[in-house]
Scaffold this motif. Structure first.
Motif, short mmCIF file in Angstrom:
data_model
loop_
_atom_site.label_atom_id
_atom_site.label_comp_id
_atom_site.label_asym_id
_atom_site.label_seq_id
_atom_site.Cartn_x
_atom_site.Cartn_y
_atom_site.Cartn_z
N PRO A 104 59.65 -8.07 32.09
CA PRO A 104 58.44 -8.83 32.41
C PRO A 104 57.67 -9.31 31.19
O PRO A 104 56.82 -10.19 31.29
CB PRO A 104 57.60 -7.86 33.26
N GLY A 105 57.97 -8.76 30.01
CA GLY A 105 57.31 -9.21 28.79
C GLY A 105 58.11 -10.27 28.04
O GLY A 105 57.69 -10.74 26.98
N ASN A 106 59.25 -10.65 28.58
CA ASN A 106 60.12 -11.62 27.90
C ASN A 106 59.77 -13.04 28.37
O ASN A 106 60.32 -13.56 29.33
CB ASN A 106 61.58 -11.29 28.20
N ALA A 107 58.82 -13.66 27.65
CA ALA A 107 58.29 -14.96 28.08
C ALA A 107 59.37 -16.03 28.14
O ALA A 107 59.36 -16.88 29.03
CB ALA A 107 57.16 -15.39 27.14
N ALA A 108 60.30 -16.01 27.19
CA ALA A 108 61.35 -17.05 27.18
C ALA A 108 62.25 -16.91 28.39
O ALA A 108 62.66 -17.90 29.01
CB ALA A 108 62.15 -16.97 25.89
N SER A 109 62.57 -15.68 28.75
CA SER A 109 63.45 -15.46 29.89
C SER A 109 62.74 -15.81 31.20
O SER A 109 63.34 -16.38 32.12
CB SER A 109 63.91 -13.99 29.91
N ILE A 110 61.45 -15.50 31.28
CA ILE A 110 60.68 -15.85 32.48
C ILE A 110 60.55 -17.38 32.58
O ILE A 110 60.67 -17.95 33.66
CB ILE A 110 59.31 -15.15 32.44
N ARG A 111 60.36 -18.02 31.47
CA ARG A 111 60.31 -19.50 31.45
C ARG A 111 61.65 -20.07 31.96
O ARG A 111 61.68 -21.02 32.72
CB ARG A 111 60.02 -19.98 30.03
N LEU A 112 62.74 -19.42 31.55
CA LEU A 112 64.06 -19.87 32.01
C LEU A 112 64.18 -19.75 33.53
O LEU A 112 64.63 -20.67 34.21
CB LEU A 112 65.14 -19.03 31.32
N MET A 113 63.74 -18.61 34.07
CA MET A 113 63.77 -18.42 35.52
C MET A 113 62.95 -19.50 36.23
O MET A 113 63.39 -20.09 37.22
CB MET A 113 63.19 -17.04 35.88
N ASP A 114 61.74 -19.76 35.71
CA ASP A 114 60.86 -20.75 36.33
C ASP A 114 61.48 -22.15 36.26
O ASP A 114 61.44 -22.91 37.22
CB ASP A 114 59.49 -20.75 35.64
N LYS A 115 62.04 -22.47 35.09
CA LYS A 115 62.64 -23.80 34.92
C LYS A 115 63.76 -24.05 35.92
O LYS A 115 63.94 -25.16 36.40
CB LYS A 115 63.20 -23.96 33.50
N LEU A 116 64.51 -23.00 36.20
CA LEU A 116 65.66 -23.16 37.09
C LEU A 116 65.29 -23.08 38.56
O LEU A 116 66.11 -23.35 39.42
CB LEU A 116 66.72 -22.09 36.77
N GLY A 117 64.04 -22.68 38.85
CA GLY A 117 63.60 -22.62 40.24
C GLY A 117 63.81 -21.27 40.91
O GLY A 117 63.74 -21.17 42.13
N PHE A 118 64.02 -20.22 40.10
CA PHE A 118 64.09 -18.87 40.69
C PHE A 118 62.71 -18.47 41.21
O PHE A 118 61.68 -18.91 40.67
CB PHE A 118 64.53 -17.85 39.63
N VAL A 119 62.70 -17.61 42.23
CA VAL A 119 61.45 -17.11 42.80
C VAL A 119 61.28 -15.64 42.39
O VAL A 119 62.23 -14.85 42.48
CB VAL A 119 61.48 -17.21 44.34
N ARG A 120 60.09 -15.29 41.93
CA ARG A 120 59.82 -13.90 41.55
C ARG A 120 59.54 -13.10 42.82
O ARG A 120 58.65 -13.43 43.60
CB ARG A 120 58.63 -13.83 40.61
N GLU A 121 60.32 -12.05 43.03
CA GLU A 121 60.17 -11.24 44.25
C GLU A 121 59.22 -10.07 44.05
O GLU A 121 58.64 -9.58 45.01
CB GLU A 121 61.53 -10.71 44.70
N GLY A 122 59.14 -9.60 42.82
CA GLY A 122 58.26 -8.46 42.58
C GLY A 122 58.65 -7.71 41.33
O GLY A 122 59.49 -8.17 40.55
N LEU A 123 58.02 -6.56 41.17
CA LEU A 123 58.24 -5.75 39.97
C LEU A 123 58.95 -4.46 40.35
O LEU A 123 58.48 -3.72 41.23
CB LEU A 123 56.90 -5.43 39.31
N LEU A 124 60.08 -4.21 39.72
CA LEU A 124 60.81 -2.95 39.93
C LEU A 124 60.25 -1.95 38.90
O LEU A 124 60.49 -2.07 37.71
CB LEU A 124 62.31 -3.17 39.73
#
Ligand SMILES: CC(C)(COP(=O)(O)OP(=O)(O)OC[C@H]1O[C@@H](n2cnc3c(N)ncnc32)[C@H](O)[C@@H]1OP(=O)(O)O)[C@@H](O)C(=O)NCCC(=O)NCCS
Length: 96
Positions: free
Chosen positions: A43-63
């Protein structure tokens, strides 16, 4: 299905992973017949989260404290994409 990525540092920041993950999604939802593809991200990896958002992934929650890493338990953010979402977004609308 689950997807993961960990390119060598020399290849970060060149836009390679959006292209590679997009190709993998097409293979997963196409020939492999997946209905849902998930990814787990620091959750602290901003580049990876940006990648998820760019591709249209949906965040389901925090494990919470989901992995044991370097002597401590760490959280992971769970992301996913459904086949119906992939088809709706489709190639032309994903901004790589
Ligand atoms: C995260 C990673 C997979 C992204 O792949 P990439 O090929 O570098 O992807 P991009 O070049 O498109 O960069 C990703 C996006 O994050 C942004 N970004 C990069 N570093 C960032 C930071 N520190 N904070 C915020 N955004 C950042 C980039 O600007 C880009 O967004 P943009 O297209 O809107 O400009 C890659 O950088 C990587 O592997 N990093 C280290 C290993 C890792 O974290 N693996 C993932 C484990 S879940």
């Amino acid at each position: 299905m689950e997807i993961g990525y960990d390119p060598a540092p020399a290849f970060w920041g060149r836009g390679l992973m959006p292209e590679a993950v997009h190709a993998a999604l097409g293979f997963g939802f196409g020939p492999l017949g997946a209905n849902k593809i998930e990814a787990r991200v620091d959750p602290g990896n901003a580049a990876s989260i940006r990648l998820m958002d760019k591709l249209g992934f949906v965040r389901e929650g925090l494990l919470r404290q989901h992995e044991y890493e370097k002597g401590r338990y760490v959280d992971l953010a769970a992301y996913s994409m459904l086949k119906s979402e992939y088809e709706r977004v489709n190639t032309s609308r994903i901004q790589l």
